[in-house]
Design an enzyme around this catalytic site. Structure first.
Site, PDB file in Angstrom:
ATOM      1  N   SER A 228       0.845  -1.191   0.000  1.00  0.00           N
ATOM      2  CA  SER A 228       0.000   0.000   0.000  1.00  0.00           C
ATOM      3  C   SER A 228       0.872   1.229   0.000  1.00  0.00           C
ATOM      4  CB  SER A 228      -0.915  -0.006   1.231  1.00  0.00           C
ATOM      5  OG  SER A 228      -0.188   0.329   2.390  1.00  0.00           O
ATOM      6  N   SER A 229       0.233   2.421   0.026  1.00  0.00           N
ATOM      7  CA  SER A 229       0.969   3.658  -0.148  1.00  0.00           C
ATOM      8  C   SER A 229       1.830   4.035   1.041  1.00  0.00           C
ATOM      9  CB  SER A 229      -0.021   4.798  -0.418  1.00  0.00           C
ATOM     10  OG  SER A 229      -0.913   4.941   0.679  1.00  0.00           O
ATOM     11  N   CYS A 230       1.697   3.356   2.175  1.00  0.00           N
ATOM     12  CA  CYS A 230       2.473   3.758   3.351  1.00  0.00           C
ATOM     13  C   CYS A 230       3.953   3.489   3.162  1.00  0.00           C
ATOM     14  CB  CYS A 230       1.986   3.028   4.601  1.00  0.00           C
ATOM     15  SG  CYS A 230       2.410   1.286   4.646  1.00  0.00           S
ATOM     16  N   GLY A 231       4.315   2.524   2.304  1.00  0.00           N
ATOM     17  CA  GLY A 231       5.716   2.259   2.031  1.00  0.00           C
ATOM     18  C   GLY A 231       6.381   1.347   3.042  1.00  0.00           C
TER      19      GLY A 231
ATOM     20  N   CYS B 220       4.791  -1.721   4.598  1.00  0.00           N
ATOM     21  CA  CYS B 220       3.701  -2.650   4.850  1.00  0.00           C
ATOM     22  C   CYS B 220       4.183  -4.089   4.714  1.00  0.00           C
ATOM     23  CB  CYS B 220       2.552  -2.410   3.879  1.00  0.00           C
ATOM     24  SG  CYS B 220       1.916  -0.732   3.969  1.00  0.00           S
TER      25      CYS B 220
END
Length: 260
Positions: free
Chosen positions: A103-106, A108
């Site tokens: 996901s976009s959190c980088g 994960c």
């Protein structure tokens, strides 16, 4: 909608003002024909950015592993293409293969959690940093920040000699990008950052510490305070960390205390 920003003052006065905005555009980084990342960045010193990013990401071990850098402006942003050789190629292809599951959190998934806690290399033996060198660098930093002077919204990263003389500086809308650009500039210049220190105008997150250590720096000074993980990682690697740097004071967090 106003054509210019409108300034409202506490005394009730209102006026239109001129402002320059710091450029922020998508910059796609491609290595060996594979799209690795799209970063929101300022489109200056992009060759340095591609080099520094590859080095701090572990895609390249030395600057010689990064060749044929090409920068192109396209319809929706910029593309920087480069060729990699060496051991980083395996990491590049694995990252591209697994990125679709993230996901976009980088950060994960179990593999990334483990990667964050991978021990950093120990920094080289170094002398204690003298506070007067930090104050000297701070007094000159503004002279190396044309983008900040114009917009008031850019971060800077500078490499300073042990006496505080600023040798190289780079700016970007992102603090991580400014660090990568600086590291790329040092690589091009063939300059070892170990004898001096890196000065960052930003908050000290763990990524800033990691980039400094992986670039070979021994001391890091930041304008704002560090996170708990930044302190933990700096202490474990032996990085001298100074924060909350101001014209009249600075906070030493890790490293040998100066004797003077």
């Amino acid at each position: 909608m106003p054509d210019k920003p409108i300034q409202f003052a506490a005394d009730g006065s209102v006026k239109s003002i001129e402002r320059d905005w710091v450029p922020e555009v998508p910059v796609a980084l491609e290595y060996n024909g594979l799209s690795y990342a799209v970063m929101m960045a300022t489109p200056s010193d992009l060759e340095d950015f591609a080099r520094g990013f590859a080095l701090t990401e572990g895609l390249a071990r030395t600057p010689a592993d990064i060749t044929d850098i090409a920068v192109a402006e396209v319809e929706h942003g910029w593309i920087v293409r480069a060729q990699l050789t060496g051991l980083g190629i395996a990491k590049l292809t694995e990252r591209v293969r697994t990125r679709v599951a993230e996901s976009s959190c980088g950060l994960c998934g179990i593999e990334n959690l483990e990667a964050v806690n991978t021990p950093l290399p120990q920094v080289a033996a170094h002398d204690a940093l003298e506070p007067k060198a930090i104050f000297a660098a701070l007094s000159c930093l503004r002279e190396h920040q044309p983008l900040t002077k114009a917009s008031g919204a850019a971060h800077a990263a500078a490499y300073c000699l042990a006496d505080g003389t600023i040798r190289h500086a780079r700016e970007d809308v992102g603090r991580h990008n400014a660090m990568d650009k600086l590291i790329g500039a040092l690589a091009v210049a063939g300059e070892d950052p170990a004898p001096g220190f890196i000065l960052s105008s930003a908050r000290c997150s763990y990524e800033i510490v990691e980039k400094a250590v992986r670039a070979g720096a021994t001391r890091l000074v930041t304008i704002s305070l560090p996170t708990s993980m930044a302190v933990q990682r700096a202490r474990a690697a032996g990085l001298g960390l100074w924060c909350l740097a101001r014209d009249d004071s600075v906070l030493q967090v890790t490293g040998e205390a100066p004797t003077g």
